[in-house]
Design a protein around this motif. Structure first.
Motif, PDB file in Angstrom:
ATOM      1  N   GLY A   1      32.132  20.360  23.160  1.00 58.97           N
ATOM      2  CA  GLY A   1      31.750  20.493  24.561  1.00 58.97           C
ATOM      3  C   GLY A   1      32.418  21.709  25.195  1.00 58.97           C
ATOM      4  O   GLY A   1      33.614  21.935  24.986  1.00 58.97           O
ATOM      5  N   PHE A   2      31.639  22.481  25.954  1.00 58.31           N
ATOM      6  CA  PHE A   2      32.149  23.706  26.581  1.00 58.31           C
ATOM      7  C   PHE A   2      31.893  23.676  28.083  1.00 58.31           C
ATOM      8  O   PHE A   2      30.757  23.458  28.514  1.00 58.31           O
ATOM      9  CB  PHE A   2      31.442  24.948  26.023  1.00 58.31           C
ATOM     10  N   GLY A   3      32.921  23.933  28.865  1.00 55.09           N
ATOM     11  CA  GLY A   3      32.755  24.123  30.311  1.00 55.09           C
ATOM     12  C   GLY A   3      33.096  25.566  30.646  1.00 55.09           C
ATOM     13  O   GLY A   3      34.124  25.854  31.243  1.00 55.09           O
ATOM     14  N   LEU A   4      32.230  26.485  30.232  1.00 53.52           N
ATOM     15  CA  LEU A   4      32.567  27.918  30.302  1.00 53.52           C
ATOM     16  C   LEU A   4      32.830  28.399  31.726  1.00 53.52           C
ATOM     17  O   LEU A   4      33.621  29.317  31.942  1.00 53.52           O
ATOM     18  CB  LEU A   4      31.456  28.758  29.669  1.00 53.52           C
ATOM     19  N   GLY A   5      32.157  27.759  32.694  1.00 58.57           N
ATOM     20  CA  GLY A   5      32.406  28.137  34.084  1.00 58.57           C
ATOM     21  C   GLY A   5      33.832  27.815  34.505  1.00 58.57           C
ATOM     22  O   GLY A   5      34.329  28.337  35.503  1.00 58.57           O
ATOM     23  N   TYR A   6      34.493  26.949  33.737  1.00 61.02           N
ATOM     24  CA  TYR A   6      35.850  26.516  34.080  1.00 61.02           C
ATOM     25  C   TYR A   6      36.911  27.211  33.242  1.00 61.02           C
ATOM     26  O   TYR A   6      38.107  26.937  33.394  1.00 61.02           O
ATOM     27  CB  TYR A   6      35.970  24.993  33.900  1.00 61.02           C
ATOM     28  N   THR A   7      36.486  28.063  32.288  1.00 60.25           N
ATOM     29  CA  THR A   7      37.449  28.798  31.458  1.00 60.25           C
ATOM     30  C   THR A   7      37.075  30.274  31.482  1.00 60.25           C
ATOM     31  O   THR A   7      36.614  30.830  30.481  1.00 60.25           O
ATOM     32  CB  THR A   7      37.433  28.292  29.993  1.00 60.25           C
ATOM     33  N   PRO A   8      37.252  30.930  32.635  1.00 63.82           N
ATOM     34  CA  PRO A   8      36.790  32.313  32.773  1.00 63.82           C
ATOM     35  C   PRO A   8      37.409  33.255  31.735  1.00 63.82           C
ATOM     36  O   PRO A   8      36.838  34.300  31.450  1.00 63.82           O
ATOM     37  CB  PRO A   8      37.229  32.693  34.193  1.00 63.82           C
ATOM     38  N   GLY A   9      38.554  32.896  31.175  1.00 62.67           N
ATOM     39  CA  GLY A   9      39.205  33.790  30.219  1.00 62.67           C
ATOM     40  C   GLY A   9      38.572  33.776  28.840  1.00 62.67           C
ATOM     41  O   GLY A   9      38.859  34.663  28.026  1.00 62.67           O
ATOM     42  N   ALA A  10      37.727  32.801  28.550  1.00 65.20           N
ATOM     43  CA  ALA A  10      37.127  32.722  27.208  1.00 65.20           C
ATOM     44  C   ALA A  10      36.174  33.907  27.012  1.00 65.20           C
ATOM     45  O   ALA A  10      35.215  34.070  27.758  1.00 65.20           O
ATOM     46  CB  ALA A  10      36.377  31.404  27.046  1.00 65.20           C
ATOM     47  N   SER A  11      36.436  34.717  26.018  1.00 64.24           N
ATOM     48  CA  SER A  11      35.653  35.941  25.811  1.00 64.24           C
ATOM     49  C   SER A  11      34.325  35.618  25.123  1.00 64.24           C
ATOM     50  O   SER A  11      34.129  34.534  24.579  1.00 64.24           O
ATOM     51  CB  SER A  11      36.440  36.923  24.935  1.00 64.24           C
ATOM     52  N   HIS A  12      33.410  36.598  25.133  1.00 63.49           N
ATOM     53  CA  HIS A  12      32.146  36.435  24.391  1.00 63.49           C
ATOM     54  C   HIS A  12      32.444  36.197  22.908  1.00 63.49           C
ATOM     55  O   HIS A  12      31.782  35.400  22.252  1.00 63.49           O
ATOM     56  CB  HIS A  12      31.280  37.686  24.560  1.00 63.49           C
TER      57      HIS A  12
ATOM     58  N   ALA B   1      46.411  30.227  31.611  1.00 63.94           N
ATOM     59  CA  ALA B   1      45.687  30.224  30.339  1.00 63.94           C
ATOM     60  C   ALA B   1      44.173  30.207  30.530  1.00 63.94           C
ATOM     61  O   ALA B   1      43.432  30.744  29.707  1.00 63.94           O
ATOM     62  CB  ALA B   1      46.119  29.022  29.499  1.00 63.94           C
ATOM     63  N   LEU B   2      43.698  29.616  31.621  1.00 62.41           N
ATOM     64  CA  LEU B   2      42.251  29.557  31.843  1.00 62.41           C
ATOM     65  C   LEU B   2      41.672  30.952  32.027  1.00 62.41           C
ATOM     66  O   LEU B   2      40.507  31.190  31.755  1.00 62.41           O
ATOM     67  CB  LEU B   2      41.922  28.719  33.081  1.00 62.41           C
ATOM     68  N   TYR B   3      42.507  31.879  32.534  1.00 63.50           N
ATOM     69  CA  TYR B   3      42.003  33.206  32.895  1.00 63.50           C
ATOM     70  C   TYR B   3      42.312  34.265  31.841  1.00 63.50           C
ATOM     71  O   TYR B   3      41.954  35.418  31.987  1.00 63.50           O
ATOM     72  CB  TYR B   3      42.615  33.637  34.240  1.00 63.50           C
ATOM     73  N   ARG B   4      42.975  33.858  30.782  1.00 62.52           N
ATOM     74  CA  ARG B   4      43.466  34.812  29.790  1.00 62.52           C
ATOM     75  C   ARG B   4      42.634  34.720  28.508  1.00 62.52           C
ATOM     76  O   ARG B   4      42.239  33.631  28.091  1.00 62.52           O
ATOM     77  CB  ARG B   4      44.932  34.452  29.491  1.00 62.52           C
ATOM     78  N   ALA B   5      42.345  35.883  27.903  1.00 60.09           N
ATOM     79  CA  ALA B   5      41.638  35.887  26.620  1.00 60.09           C
ATOM     80  C   ALA B   5      42.586  35.423  25.514  1.00 60.09           C
ATOM     81  O   ALA B   5      43.790  35.651  25.578  1.00 60.09           O
ATOM     82  CB  ALA B   5      41.116  37.283  26.310  1.00 60.09           C
ATOM     83  N   ALA B   6      42.040  34.783  24.503  1.00 56.80           N
ATOM     84  CA  ALA B   6      42.841  34.340  23.362  1.00 56.80           C
ATOM     85  C   ALA B   6      43.067  35.512  22.414  1.00 56.80           C
ATOM     86  O   ALA B   6      42.163  36.329  22.215  1.00 56.80           O
ATOM     87  CB  ALA B   6      42.115  33.212  22.632  1.00 56.80           C
ATOM     88  N   ASP B   7      44.255  35.590  21.820  1.00 57.09           N
ATOM     89  CA  ASP B   7      44.447  36.599  20.766  1.00 57.09           C
ATOM     90  C   ASP B   7      43.985  35.998  19.430  1.00 57.09           C
ATOM     91  O   ASP B   7      43.562  34.849  19.366  1.00 57.09           O
ATOM     92  CB  ASP B   7      45.901  37.100  20.735  1.00 57.09           C
TER      93      ASP B   7
END
Ligand code: ZN
Length: 501
Positions: A202-213, A173-179
């Motif tokens: 709080g966001f740890g974007l470096g730890y959730t590579p799947g989160a899209s722009h 899930a960390l590497y997958r984009a959300a639908d």
């Protein structure tokens, strides 16, 4: 001059200047005696600019008098030669446990907040903290935690409180984009965090590579709709096609400009190096044009994280000497390609050495960069020294020994600025970060000639020196340079959406 405030008026939340008491109101007691008097210290208040010898009277957990003439109290602490400052406020403290609180208090911290990674579920986190603590505490709603709930099963590494996680979820899930459905669910979970008392997102974007722009922009919109601030560990620069340290700053500043959200970028030092000047110029430029954006730094050239996290995905196959910049926290050993691989399978904290001290000192010296520790928990044993020494290190090494910034500027970075950053969502912060009549008696009293950090990378579990007394709501948590045991004056701090329907 003696500024006297009838305590009954203070307790009722009324200003002393609002006129005469109602005739039917009980007569205020004569303010001649105090629970505590801090006598003859050098009182420094970054908001008013006060820097002078004063006597401070404390009653019922609040500062009720600041006087040029002596006061009498039930207890009097002589503070001649010492600085009497607002208690230090740490916006970025992952160590949310009784052991970490000991190190934090001995470093002058009276409020320690977990705003970067945050907590999820938020209500469970506050319940686990139990309502009392050595120092004040609080957390944001964790995007990472809510994302695991919305997108997959959570199988995460956790600290003693079960809240801090940087690892893989077990199902990608960390590497997958959300639908679209998952994005909507994620937004609802984050909103529920605010109703459970979260101090923003709080966001740890470096730890959730799947989160899209798009996901990040959407979450900023949700936060902005509730006037909630966002605290962001930026996306890894490698995630941008052209790379470089500035692109991750550009992403969040653009999103903040577009949504109007209050944006706080965590640890400028570890994210921007070596482009700190350009990154900070971008932040300042955005601020001058009306974007509400701030940043923070800890005064060390090494960072720390969990070795199993996506942060280290790009490390496989690096030249073998690169691994020597990594130090295994538990043993203090430097890593090799072989030990890197085995520890990555095992999981745990690792320190990353190698940033420039010249840039580090430059960042620490900037008056608008908030001081925040990013301290990792001491509950599991050894940790990065920043969780024990950040504030004393700035005051002892960078102010006194290096002259990198003034005492007033340094104290503003660790008291007033962090309080102001979250006043919009935690209104009671208007009474913290100051030494003024009516402010909470969260006070840090230290010897400016002796204050220094003692925690090192090889021996991180060392209390800072020179912190003489620390008061939380008028109660000593450190007295005569030693921890006071059996006291829990610290209280939960929650966002103003708490219990909203
Ligand atoms: Zn971080």
């Amino acid at each position: 001059m003696v500024q006297r405030v009838p305590w009954l008026l203070l307790a009722a939340g009324l200003s002393a200047c609002s006129g005469e008491p109602q005739p039917s109101a009980p007569q205020p007691v004569t303010v001649e005696s105090y629970d505590l008097v801090v006598a003859g210290g050098r009182v420094i208040d970054p908001e008013s600019g006060l820097d002078a010898v004063r006597h401070v009277g404390v009653r019922d957990g609040a500062v009720t008098t600041i006087s040029e003439s002596p006061l009498t109290g039930v207890t009097t602490v002589e503070a001649a030669g010492l600085v009497v400052a607002p208690g230090f406020i740490d916006l970025h403290a992952h160590g949310q446990d009784p052991v970490s609180s000991r190190f934090q208090a001995m470093d002058g911290v009276t409020t320690a907040l977990e705003l970067e990674i945050g907590a999820f579920p938020v209500d469970r986190w506050y319940a686990r903290r139990g309502g009392a603590s050595r120092i004040n505490y609080g957390a944001s709603a964790s995007h990472q935690g809510a994302r695991l709930r919305a997108l997959g099963r959570a199988m995460v590494r956790a600290n003693a409180e079960g809240t801090f996680s940087l690892g893989e979820s077990g199902d990608g899930a960390l590497y997958r984009a959300a639908d679209d459905d998952e994005l909507a669910r994620l937004g609802e979970l984050m909103e529920s965090g605010l109703r459970e008392g979260a101090i923003g997102f709080g966001f740890g974007l470096g730890y959730t590579p799947g989160a899209s722009h798009r996901e990040l922009l959407r979450m900023f919109e949700v936060a902005a709709a509730h006037d909630a601030p966002v605290f962001v560990h930026l996306r890894s620069s490698g995630a941008f096609t052209r790379g470089g340290a500035l692109a991750p700053f550009q992403e969040v500043i653009a999103n903040a400009a577009a949504t109007g959200v209050a944006l706080h970028i965590v640890h400028l030092n570890s994210t921007s190096d070596p482009l700190a000047e350009e990154a900070l110029a971008m932040i300042r430029g955005a601020r001058e044009r009306g974007v509400d954006v701030t940043t923070e730094a800890y005064p060390y050239t090494a960072s720390a994280s969990l070795i199993e996290s996506p942060l280290f995905d790009g490390w496989v196959g690096r030249p073998s000497q690169a691994y020597g910049t990594l130090q295994w926290v538990e043993t203090g050993e430097r890593l090799t390609p072989e030990t890197f691989e085995s520890y990555r399978r095992q999981g745990g904290w690792v320190i990353m050495h190698g940033r420039s001290e010249a840039i580090n000192e430059w960042i620490v010296g900037q008056p608008d960069v908030i001081a925040a520790s990013d301290g990792i928990p001491f509950s599991e044993g050894r940790a990065h020294p920043r969780g024990a020494g950040t504030f004393a290190r700035i005051l002892g090494h960078y102010v006194r020994e290096r002259g990198a910034l003034s005492l007033m500027d340094a104290l503003r970075k660790m008291t007033l600025l962090p309080a102001q950053r979250i006043e919009g969502i935690v209104p009671e912060m208007a009474r913290k970060g100051r030494v003024q009549v009516g402010s909470d008696a969260d006070l840090t009293i230290f010897d400016p000639e002796r204050i220094i950090d003692r925690a090192t990378y090889d021996a991180p579990d060392q209390y800072s020196a020179g912190i003489k007394h620390v008061l939380v709501a008028g109660t000593f948590v450190v007295r005569d340079g030693a921890l006071v045991d059996g006291v829990e004056p610290g209280r939960p701090l929650r966002g103003r959406h708490y219990m909203e329907r």
